[in-house]
Design an enzyme around this catalytic site. Sequence first.
Site, PDB file in Angstrom:
ATOM      1  CB  THR A   1      55.920  49.213  46.063  1.00 15.92           C
ATOM      2  OG1 THR A   1      55.595  48.547  44.842  1.00 15.92           O
ATOM      3  CG2 THR A   1      56.376  50.632  45.768  1.00 15.92           C
TER       4      THR A   1
ATOM      5  CG  HIS B   1      53.521  44.054  38.249  1.00 22.67           C
ATOM      6  ND1 HIS B   1      52.261  43.527  38.419  1.00 22.67           N
ATOM      7  CD2 HIS B   1      53.696  44.942  39.275  1.00 22.67           C
ATOM      8  CE1 HIS B   1      51.698  44.068  39.494  1.00 22.67           C
ATOM      9  NE2 HIS B   1      52.554  44.926  40.033  1.00 22.67           N
TER      10      HIS B   1
ATOM     11  CG  ASN C   1      48.234  44.697  42.025  1.00 21.45           C
ATOM     12  OD1 ASN C   1      47.228  44.001  42.181  1.00 21.45           O
ATOM     13  ND2 ASN C   1      49.331  44.508  42.736  1.00 21.45           N
TER      14      ASN C   1
ATOM     15  CE1 TYR D   1      51.099  50.442  39.335  1.00 18.15           C
ATOM     16  CE2 TYR D   1      50.888  48.181  40.110  1.00 18.15           C
ATOM     17  CZ  TYR D   1      51.010  49.530  40.371  1.00 18.15           C
ATOM     18  OH  TYR D   1      51.029  49.987  41.668  1.00 18.15           O
TER      19      TYR D   1
ATOM     20  NE  ARG E   1      51.880  39.668  42.314  1.00 17.22           N
ATOM     21  CZ  ARG E   1      51.872  40.263  43.504  1.00 17.22           C
ATOM     22  NH1 ARG E   1      51.878  41.580  43.600  1.00 17.22           N
ATOM     23  NH2 ARG E   1      51.874  39.551  44.604  1.00 17.22           N
TER      24      ARG E   1
ATOM     25  NE  ARG F   1      48.891  43.729  53.939  1.00 13.55           N
ATOM     26  CZ  ARG F   1      47.619  43.939  53.620  1.00 13.55           C
ATOM     27  NH1 ARG F   1      47.081  45.130  53.834  1.00 13.55           N
ATOM     28  NH2 ARG F   1      46.884  42.993  53.087  1.00 13.55           N
TER      29      ARG F   1
ATOM     30  CE1 TYR G   1      54.275  51.241  49.206  1.00 12.30           C
ATOM     31  CE2 TYR G   1      52.530  52.373  50.408  1.00 12.30           C
ATOM     32  CZ  TYR G   1      52.969  51.295  49.664  1.00 12.30           C
ATOM     33  OH  TYR G   1      52.101  50.273  49.372  1.00 12.30           O
TER      34      TYR G   1
END
EC number: 1.3.1.31
Length: 398
Positions: free
Chosen positions: A37, A191, A194, A196, A243, A348, A375
Amino acid sequence: MSFMNFEPKPLADTDIFKPIKIGNTELKHRVVMPALTRMRALHPGNVPNPDWAVEYYRQRSQYPGTMIITEGAFPSAQSGGYDNAPGVWSEEQLAQWRKIFKAIHDNKSFVWVQLWVLGRQAFADNLARDGLRYDSASDEVYMGEDEKERAIRSNNPQHGITKDEIKQYIRDYVDAAKKCIDAGADGVEIHSANGYLLNQFLDPISNKRTDEYGGSIENRARFVLEVVDAVVDAVGAERTSIRFSPYGVFGTMSGGSDPVLVAQFAYVLAELEKRAKAGKRLAYVDLVEPRVTSPFQPEFEGWYKGGTNEFVYSVWKGNVLRVGNYALDPDAAITDSKNPNTLIGYGRAFIANPDLVERLEKGLPLNQYDRPSFYKMSAEGYIDYPTYEEAVAKGYKK
């Protein structure tokens, strides 16, 4: 800026640099850029940034045969709730995505689009402003007091979606998957991690339903499996992936605190394997490692050490993408890549190193990332990270 303070290892002679077939594509190696993201899309419209996004993806796909998974993209307006994350439902959005897909393919690399539905992690006030519901698995099972206050203040309380609304979300996933494939993507990733929406159905901490979508392990998995089946029927199993984050606590999920969740994910994987044996094997399953239980924590913080993702290999016999703190632990990447059909994702590190694949191959130092710009709505921290040669010329040191 500087290089990260650790000793890299060349991975050229490891399993990570062996080719592998994913769906209809032949990857040259097993280094994957997972969904990241970045919050650079335009508002209103949730359009991928026309000034920067193509260059961002072009840079990171420059090593031929690399698999790129896009940042999460909303299948519909109702799926969203973040102003600067992209969507894939409008022609204006898709026009920019086509340019991104072309840039990746011009590099002889491959692109999968992550389909992202927020559920209760959305901002209730953003949704209210746009005339949209604040959805989850159950009514008013908030993540915390801040989310509850935001929802009440905006007169948009958390809403447990109805069966008809579940069907509409499934149609949204299907429509988005078809649009992505028609626009040139190689596949889509659903997705379900995490914290969601789909994860909210899997976890009893957020799913308090008493109908066929709640209560038992089988019922909590129903929505996820219905989405998978519908997308597979629409675009093919070879273009579909999913995922999971079995130990994740982001979005106030249970993580390792609830032992039933390993059984929950094992059940879902077993159902996917049943479908695979019937001729509908997904291209891959993407697993977030317990080394990363929340994406906002620095490396090696929040590491859940009470379980591993090794159980997946006892159930699922297809391709597995494992993601989580591998850049600074090359030995773990080497070890985990020895498992059957396994790819390694670097998040990252891919943000800060446009030439990451070459650096991993040769054991070159990695650029230090700048977390405050992850972000940030700017080109800074997005398309201005140097290649290794450029970093050396700038005088980077550990």
